[in-house]
Design a protein around this motif. Structure first.
Motif, PDB file in Angstrom:
ATOM      1  N   ALA A  19      -1.790   9.262   5.039  1.00  0.00           N
ATOM      2  CA  ALA A  19      -0.365   9.134   5.358  1.00  0.00           C
ATOM      3  C   ALA A  19      -0.105   7.984   6.323  1.00  0.00           C
ATOM      4  O   ALA A  19       0.951   7.358   6.269  1.00  0.00           O
ATOM      5  N   SER A  20      -1.053   7.667   7.188  1.00  0.00           N
ATOM      6  CA  SER A  20      -0.824   6.595   8.151  1.00  0.00           C
ATOM      7  C   SER A  20      -0.715   5.235   7.467  1.00  0.00           C
ATOM      8  O   SER A  20      -0.123   4.314   8.012  1.00  0.00           O
ATOM      9  N   TYR A  21      -1.265   5.105   6.267  1.00  0.00           N
ATOM     10  CA  TYR A  21      -1.196   3.845   5.514  1.00  0.00           C
ATOM     11  C   TYR A  21      -0.052   3.835   4.496  1.00  0.00           C
ATOM     12  O   TYR A  21       0.181   2.838   3.826  1.00  0.00           O
ATOM     13  N   THR A  22       0.651   4.937   4.364  1.00  0.00           N
ATOM     14  CA  THR A  22       1.660   5.087   3.321  1.00  0.00           C
ATOM     15  C   THR A  22       3.055   4.767   3.843  1.00  0.00           C
ATOM     16  O   THR A  22       3.395   5.099   4.972  1.00  0.00           O
ATOM     17  N   VAL A  23       3.855   4.106   3.007  1.00  0.00           N
ATOM     18  CA  VAL A  23       5.255   3.849   3.338  1.00  0.00           C
ATOM     19  C   VAL A  23       6.131   4.363   2.206  1.00  0.00           C
ATOM     20  O   VAL A  23       5.774   4.266   1.036  1.00  0.00           O
ATOM     21  N   GLY A  24       7.259   4.934   2.572  1.00  0.00           N
ATOM     22  CA  GLY A  24       8.269   5.264   1.580  1.00  0.00           C
ATOM     23  C   GLY A  24       9.032   3.986   1.250  1.00  0.00           C
ATOM     24  O   GLY A  24       9.158   3.093   2.089  1.00  0.00           O
ATOM     25  N   ILE A  25       9.519   3.894   0.033  1.00  0.00           N
ATOM     26  CA  ILE A  25      10.247   2.699  -0.407  1.00  0.00           C
ATOM     27  C   ILE A  25      11.507   3.149  -1.136  1.00  0.00           C
ATOM     28  O   ILE A  25      11.456   4.060  -1.965  1.00  0.00           O
ATOM     29  N   ALA A  26      12.637   2.506  -0.822  1.00  0.00           N
ATOM     30  CA  ALA A  26      13.883   2.771  -1.541  1.00  0.00           C
ATOM     31  C   ALA A  26      14.524   1.438  -1.913  1.00  0.00           C
ATOM     32  O   ALA A  26      14.506   0.491  -1.137  1.00  0.00           O
ATOM     33  N   VAL A  27      15.063   1.388  -3.121  1.00  0.00           N
ATOM     34  CA  VAL A  27      15.726   0.171  -3.605  1.00  0.00           C
ATOM     35  C   VAL A  27      17.044   0.535  -4.259  1.00  0.00           C
ATOM     36  O   VAL A  27      17.332   1.707  -4.515  1.00  0.00           O
ATOM     37  N   LEU A  28      17.824  -0.485  -4.541  1.00  0.00           N
ATOM     38  CA  LEU A  28      19.088  -0.320  -5.263  1.00  0.00           C
ATOM     39  C   LEU A  28      19.967   0.751  -4.615  1.00  0.00           C
ATOM     40  O   LEU A  28      20.372   1.721  -5.246  1.00  0.00           O
ATOM     41  N   ASP A  29      20.211   0.550  -3.302  1.00  0.00           N
ATOM     42  CA  ASP A  29      21.037   1.496  -2.528  1.00  0.00           C
ATOM     43  C   ASP A  29      20.524   2.926  -2.625  1.00  0.00           C
ATOM     44  O   ASP A  29      21.280   3.872  -2.828  1.00  0.00           O
ATOM     45  N   ASN A  30      19.233   3.074  -2.504  1.00  0.00           N
ATOM     46  CA  ASN A  30      18.554   4.373  -2.517  1.00  0.00           C
ATOM     47  C   ASN A  30      18.666   5.120  -3.848  1.00  0.00           C
ATOM     48  O   ASN A  30      18.504   6.343  -3.888  1.00  0.00           O
ATOM     49  N   THR A  31      18.929   4.421  -4.922  1.00  0.00           N
ATOM     50  CA  THR A  31      18.976   5.089  -6.227  1.00  0.00           C
ATOM     51  C   THR A  31      17.609   5.127  -6.890  1.00  0.00           C
ATOM     52  O   THR A  31      17.428   5.822  -7.880  1.00  0.00           O
ATOM     53  N   GLY A  34      10.118   5.329  -4.128  1.00  0.00           N
ATOM     54  CA  GLY A  34       8.695   5.388  -4.434  1.00  0.00           C
ATOM     55  C   GLY A  34       7.906   5.302  -3.147  1.00  0.00           C
ATOM     56  O   GLY A  34       8.454   5.465  -2.053  1.00  0.00           O
ATOM     57  N   THR A  35       6.635   5.040  -3.280  1.00  0.00           N
ATOM     58  CA  THR A  35       5.776   4.867  -2.118  1.00  0.00           C
ATOM     59  C   THR A  35       4.933   3.623  -2.299  1.00  0.00           C
ATOM     60  O   THR A  35       4.786   3.100  -3.398  1.00  0.00           O
ATOM     61  N   GLY A  36       4.361   3.186  -1.188  1.00  0.00           N
ATOM     62  CA  GLY A  36       3.447   2.054  -1.197  1.00  0.00           C
ATOM     63  C   GLY A  36       2.374   2.285  -0.157  1.00  0.00           C
ATOM     64  O   GLY A  36       2.413   3.255   0.607  1.00  0.00           O
ATOM     65  N   THR A  37       1.401   1.383  -0.122  1.00  0.00           N
ATOM     66  CA  THR A  37       0.302   1.458   0.825  1.00  0.00           C
ATOM     67  C   THR A  37       0.253   0.171   1.629  1.00  0.00           C
ATOM     68  O   THR A  37       0.328  -0.917   1.061  1.00  0.00           O
ATOM     69  N   LEU A  38       0.133   0.301   2.949  1.00  0.00           N
ATOM     70  CA  LEU A  38      -0.019  -0.860   3.816  1.00  0.00           C
ATOM     71  C   LEU A  38      -1.485  -1.287   3.791  1.00  0.00           C
ATOM     72  O   LEU A  38      -2.365  -0.493   4.125  1.00  0.00           O
TER      73      LEU A  38
END
Length: 149
Positions: A19-31, A34-38
């Motif tokens: 979880a410490s390497y994980t980021v939440g991701i939102a696009v298109l005005d939160n519509t 997903g997630t990503g990894t740092l």
């Protein structure tokens, strides 16, 4: 401590580390979310995610939610309260200086400005720590069934 209790602690430690390497991701005005990894590689820092997560979005509008600097709370969603979530945020606009995507491989790599300091709680996984699995003998995998990068 019995084996089952040890396994519970090991699982929680693994979840905390990932979880410490994980980021939440939102696009298109939160519509779309997903997630990503740092990750870092050769001295540069990136967000590694799936191409479909950021597809159609202007990169400068992508919002990120890095890991907060406190312990995770494990609780069934039906039992969660507003206090468990805290105050909602609009996410952070990470300074992405370059990016590359592949629709065929469904992967996106977003380079973070090297001068940007990540918030407390977020960590970057150094890919040089990874060991290629291609040369491992089956007995060395010890039950491992999935590894994705």
């Amino acid at each position: 401590m019995d084996q089952q209790a040890i396994e519970v602690h090991l699982r929680k430690a693994a979840v905390e580390a990932i979880a410490s390497y994980t980021v939440g991701i939102a696009v298109l005005d939160n519509t779309a979310i997903g997630t990503g990894t740092l990750i870092s590689y050769l001295g540069k820092r990136y967000v590694l995610t799936a191409e479909h997560v950021i597809a159609g979005a202007a990169i400068e509008t992508v919002r990120f939610w890095p890991r907060p600097p406190n312990a995770m709370i494990e609780k069934a969603a039906k039992d969660a309260t507003d206090a468990d979530f805290g105050k909602g945020t609009v996410g952070a606009l990470l300074p992405i200086v370059a990016y590359s995507t592949s629709t065929d491989a469904d992967i996106a790599v977003l380079e973070i400005d090297p001068r940007f300091e990540l918030p407390a709680g977020a960590e970057v996984y150094d890919l040089s720590k990874s060991t290629p699995f291609a040369d491992w003998q089956p007995q060395g995998l010890d039950g491992l069934s999935l590894f994705v990068f």
